[in-house]
Design a protein around this motif. Sequence first.
Motif, PDB file in Angstrom:
ATOM      1  N   SER A  73       0.924  -1.081   0.097  1.00 22.55           N
ATOM      2  CA  SER A  73       0.031  -0.103  -0.027  1.00 22.55           C
ATOM      3  C   SER A  73       1.075   1.231  -0.026  1.00 22.55           C
ATOM      4  O   SER A  73       1.763   1.555   1.023  1.00 22.55           O
ATOM      5  N   GLY A  75      -0.449   4.155   0.019  1.00 22.13           N
ATOM      6  CA  GLY A  75      -1.340   5.184   0.401  1.00 22.13           C
ATOM      7  C   GLY A  75      -1.584   5.288   2.016  1.00 22.13           C
ATOM      8  O   GLY A  75      -2.924   5.700   2.111  1.00 22.13           O
ATOM      9  N   GLN A  76      -1.076   4.616   2.655  1.00 20.35           N
ATOM     10  CA  GLN A  76      -1.711   4.368   3.955  1.00 20.35           C
ATOM     11  C   GLN A  76      -1.854   5.784   4.641  1.00 20.35           C
ATOM     12  O   GLN A  76      -2.626   5.789   5.928  1.00 20.35           O
ATOM     13  N   ALA A  77      -1.102   6.851   4.396  1.00 19.76           N
ATOM     14  CA  ALA A  77      -1.300   8.130   5.006  1.00 19.76           C
ATOM     15  C   ALA A  77      -2.768   8.672   4.878  1.00 19.76           C
ATOM     16  O   ALA A  77      -3.262   9.494   5.626  1.00 19.76           O
ATOM     17  N   THR A 136      -4.336   2.862  -4.043  1.00 22.87           N
ATOM     18  CA  THR A 136      -4.042   3.361  -2.716  1.00 22.87           C
ATOM     19  C   THR A 136      -3.329   4.559  -2.874  1.00 22.87           C
ATOM     20  O   THR A 136      -3.609   5.654  -1.849  1.00 22.87           O
ATOM     21  N   ALA A 140      -4.767   8.610  -1.641  1.00 23.31           N
ATOM     22  CA  ALA A 140      -3.834   9.377  -0.682  1.00 23.31           C
ATOM     23  C   ALA A 140      -3.862  10.835  -1.453  1.00 23.31           C
ATOM     24  O   ALA A 140      -4.093  11.677  -0.782  1.00 23.31           O
ATOM     25  N   SER A 265       3.016   8.916   3.341  1.00 20.17           N
ATOM     26  CA  SER A 265       2.458   7.576   2.987  1.00 20.17           C
ATOM     27  C   SER A 265       4.312   6.836   2.521  1.00 20.17           C
ATOM     28  O   SER A 265       4.504   5.868   2.610  1.00 20.17           O
TER      29      SER A 265
END
Length: 354
Positions: A73, A75-77, A136, A140, A265
């Motif tokens: 991933s 785009g975890q932010a 992802t 973000a 991210s």
Amino acid sequence: MSFVQQKGDGTVTLTLFGWDVSVPTVLKLVGLLLLLVVPYIMGSYTYLLTTALIYVVFALGLDFVWGYGGIMSFGQAAFFGLGAYIAGKAFTEGWIPGFDIGVILLAMIVPGLFGLVLAGALFYQRMDPLNFAVLTLVLAAIGEQAATSLTGITGGSNGIVGIPNLVLGVGGMGVELGQLQYYYFALFLAVGGYLLAWRMLRSRFGTALVSIRENETKARALGYNVELYKSLAFGIGCAFAGLAGGVYATHVGFISPTVLGFVLSTQVVIWVLIGGKGTLTGAFIGPILIQLLEQELSEALLFSWQLVLALVLVVMVIALPGGLVSIYSRFKRRMRARTATNASDIEDADGVKS
């Protein structure tokens, strides 16, 4: 009995109070002890280390998803920022007055459910892992742009300011956290998150998750519901991110669209890589080490510290592709090879394998 012993597989153990304890366990205990006393030794670093420990929770979530679930991933932010904005709005507008922990739980649950639903919708469509990772990243970017544009809700590029300190308790019986209390609260969350992830990974769920990462086709043939396991793992990682974001918002007292975007991210991916992907311990080490490096380099090199930091990180990734925690693994392999060589020498000399 020797204080230090080496087993046949190269594992080195220490005998402490009659118990044989592995070197990694000893190092973890020493590290925890240092974290417990560091505010009294290096008080000026308390705020920085509090932030780093919040990032540890964030990194643990990504390591659970990526290191053990095999789900990349970028785009975890987006989920970290969602938790931060939920906490920011809730605290500044008094959504749940007198129940700050309820707000933090909300900041954890909503991103977790969002991640679960999103992953379920995509995994059940058999989306390619690379496409999922790119999506992802797009999520973000969209989140950051939305936070910048929706000024009436998010405050736009100015963000949300004046977020009050967290109060532990219910109603008027709570205790407002000061700087030292925030540190130990963040340490509690980091250690608790580590232990929770460790326990889940040693359950049947964790065993199935790792099996899917190793060979998804074989796991599917054995009857595992691959899409369900991957969706649950991603939802858990997003819940970790939301929890970290919610606590971060109350810690710094201010949030802006950058908490949702590409830069953060990317940073969490680097933290996990530097520490050691798929180890949990690496997710604990990475954020703390890099936050300290950033602090020291920014003070010593006012204008070029980011370039120097980038070069240091590149060298570390090349020299230690398995992360910092792989140092012990390398040492263990060398000890195993040395043990095998010694055994071979004895066999050659005596004609009997030792």
